[in-house]
Design an enzyme around this catalytic site. Structure first.
Site, PDB file in Angstrom:
ATOM      1  NE  ARG A   6      -3.307   2.226   3.083  1.00  0.00           N
ATOM      2  CZ  ARG A   6      -2.851   3.182   3.894  1.00  0.00           C
ATOM      3  NH1 ARG A   6      -1.625   3.095   4.368  1.00  0.00           N
ATOM      4  NH2 ARG A   6      -3.621   4.204   4.203  1.00  0.00           N
ATOM      5  N   GLY A  55      16.264 -15.511   0.543  1.00  0.00           N
ATOM      6  CA  GLY A  55      16.237 -16.095  -0.811  1.00  0.00           C
ATOM      7  C   GLY A  55      15.890 -15.031  -1.845  1.00  0.00           C
ATOM      8  CB  THR A 104      11.239 -13.197   6.374  1.00  0.00           C
ATOM      9  OG1 THR A 104      11.305 -14.429   7.113  1.00  0.00           O
ATOM     10  CG2 THR A 104      12.451 -12.364   6.756  1.00  0.00           C
ATOM     11  CG  ASP A 133      12.101 -17.355   9.324  1.00  0.00           C
ATOM     12  OD1 ASP A 133      11.131 -17.656  10.043  1.00  0.00           O
ATOM     13  OD2 ASP A 133      12.456 -18.020   8.343  1.00  0.00           O
ATOM     14  NE  ARG A 175      12.964 -23.844   5.622  1.00  0.00           N
ATOM     15  CZ  ARG A 175      11.949 -23.934   4.785  1.00  0.00           C
ATOM     16  NH1 ARG A 175      11.271 -25.058   4.691  1.00  0.00           N
ATOM     17  NH2 ARG A 175      11.587 -22.908   4.043  1.00  0.00           N
ATOM     18  CB  ILE A 204      -1.459 -20.471  13.864  1.00  0.00           C
ATOM     19  CG1 ILE A 204      -2.634 -19.647  14.342  1.00  0.00           C
ATOM     20  CG2 ILE A 204      -0.463 -20.655  14.982  1.00  0.00           C
ATOM     21  CD1 ILE A 204      -3.553 -20.388  15.284  1.00  0.00           C
ATOM     22  CD  GLN A 205       4.969 -19.979  14.937  1.00  0.00           C
ATOM     23  OE1 GLN A 205       5.997 -19.585  15.450  1.00  0.00           O
ATOM     24  NE2 GLN A 205       4.883 -21.167  14.368  1.00  0.00           N
TER      25      GLN A 205
HETATM   26  O1  F6P Z   1      10.568 -18.145   5.853  1.00  0.00           O
HETATM   27  C1  F6P Z   1       9.613 -18.155   6.835  1.00  0.00           C
HETATM   28  C2  F6P Z   1       9.208 -19.533   7.246  1.00  0.00           C
HETATM   29  O2  F6P Z   1       8.056 -19.299   7.966  1.00  0.00           O
HETATM   30  C3  F6P Z   1      10.172 -20.390   8.037  1.00  0.00           C
HETATM   31  O3  F6P Z   1      10.268 -20.092   9.389  1.00  0.00           O
HETATM   32  C4  F6P Z   1       9.618 -21.749   7.803  1.00  0.00           C
HETATM   33  O4  F6P Z   1      10.529 -22.762   8.005  1.00  0.00           O
HETATM   34  C5  F6P Z   1       9.221 -21.665   6.377  1.00  0.00           C
HETATM   35  O5  F6P Z   1       8.884 -20.318   6.132  1.00  0.00           O
HETATM   36  C6  F6P Z   1       8.108 -22.558   5.974  1.00  0.00           C
HETATM   37  O6  F6P Z   1       7.757 -22.204   4.685  1.00  0.00           O
HETATM   38  P1  F6P Z   1       6.836 -22.993   3.682  1.00  0.00           P
HETATM   39  O7  F6P Z   1       6.365 -24.214   4.365  1.00  0.00           O
HETATM   40  O8  F6P Z   1       5.768 -22.028   3.373  1.00  0.00           O
HETATM   41  O9  F6P Z   1       7.687 -23.272   2.497  1.00  0.00           O
END
Ligand code: F6P
Length: 321
Positions: free
Chosen positions: A20, A103, A125, A127, A171, A252-253
């Site tokens: 936005r 990425g 992200t 993360d 991850r 859910i996060q």
């Molecule tokens: O990159 C964010 C994230 O939520 C990571 O913490 C998690 O491992 C991953 O994406 C899962 O992504 P997906 O299952 O959507 O490929």
């Protein structure tokens, strides 16, 4: 100026607020704003949509991304990157802004080597593992989502004198685990950035029980080196001598309405990305460090490691006596 915008990789709450801001500040500056649907793959598939001021009405409060997202295998190849450059050229784009994680920044860095337009990356992200920003868009909301869930699990753990292992996302990053673990008073926080010694954790749990703690829970990031939550819970049950129940919080996060912090950050970074394009800047991730807008070259943003708060990590033992 014709500017393409896309969201890529795992979605994060606040991406919409950022889209936005990009669209409206871009239009205010006389730019033509084009939404690219489906991330970097959408660019290769030429899924373009003209974004007008009203196209982004009523999205500031919504999780997910109206542009939708994805992970593109094709874009990881040199052929894919060259194809993207040709498409951008052929369609008259002057600039590209992408909101995503590590990425995505790697992909933008590659694209920068084959395309002359201006490219700006924004950290989106949950993360929070991008170098060049203290917080990425979506992290605060994800942590608050997880805190809400853990507080609920805590109620039932306490009611039954139970021992829980709760897995949060990350991850390759323990950023969510650390903040959630400290905010919720976990007995231990297991993360990829720290060495996990299950035997020691188990001894602490048993010692806590002996000191009168009637329930316990551990937070584990999904990327911990000891394995996934099921595997760790099997080991912990054996070591502690009582059943270790598992709750995986999962996706859910990643959803829900963005918090105030994510909306403000997303809006500020989106607006600043337009400023950067106006000033002819390219090849940078735009973030916020110590409250100041910050620019980091793409390569640094995904090769350098964003470190966790070592002071907080050092507090874990003392807080769980
Ligand atoms: O990159 C964010 C994230 O939520 C990571 O913490 C998690 O491992 C991953 O994406 C899962 O992504 P997906 O299952 O959507 O490929």
């Amino acid at each position: 100026m014709k500017v393409g915008i896309l969201t890529s990789g795992g979605d994060s709450p606040g991406m919409n607020a950022c889209v936005r801001a990009l669209v409206r500040v871009g239009i205010s500056n006389g730019f033509e704003m084009i939404g690219i649907i489906g991330g970097l793959q959408g660019l290769l598939d030429q899924k373009f949509r003209l974004m007008e001021a009203r196209s982004v009405a009523n999205i500031i409060h919504r999780g997910g991304t109206v542009l939708t997202t994805g992970r593109s295998k094709e874009f990881r190849t040199l052929e894919g990157q060259m194809k993207a450059a040709q498409i951008l050229e052929k369609n008259g784009f002057d600039a590209l802004v992408a909101i995503g994680g590590n990425g995505t920044m790697r992909g933008l860095h590659k694209l920068q080597q084959v395309w002359n337009g201006r490219i700006i990356g924004l950290p989106g992200t949950i993360d929070n593992d991008i170098y060049g920003t203290d917080y990425s868009i979506g992290f605060d909301t994800a942590v608050n989502n997880a805190i809400d869930a853990v507080d609920k699990i805590r109620d039932t753990a306490q009611a039954f004198d139970r021992f829980f292992l709760i897995e949060v996302m990350g991850r390759h990053s323990g950023a969510i685990a650390l903040d959630v673990g400290i905010s919720c008073g976990a007995e231990a926080i297991l993360m990829p950035e720290t060495v996990t010694n299950l035997k020691r954790v188990a001894e602490d749990i048993v010692a806590g029980r002996e000191r009168g703690k009637n329930f316990a829970f551990i937070i584990v990031a999904e990327g911990d080196e000891e394995g996934d939550a099921m595997e760790i819970s099997r080991k912990m049950s054996g070591l502690v001598g009582e059943q270790c129940r598992v709750s995986v919080l999962g996706y859910i996060q990643r959803g829900g309405n963005p918090t105030r912090q994510d909306r403000i950050l997303a809006t500020k970074l989106g607006a600043y990305a337009i400023d950067c394009i106006k000033q002819g800047k390219t090849g940078i991730l735009v973030g916020e460090v110590k409250g100041e807008l910050a620019e980091t070259p793409f390569e640094e943003s995904y090769t350098k490691k964003r470190s966790l708060d070592s002071y907080l990590i050092g507090l874990i033992d003392a807080l769980t006596i």
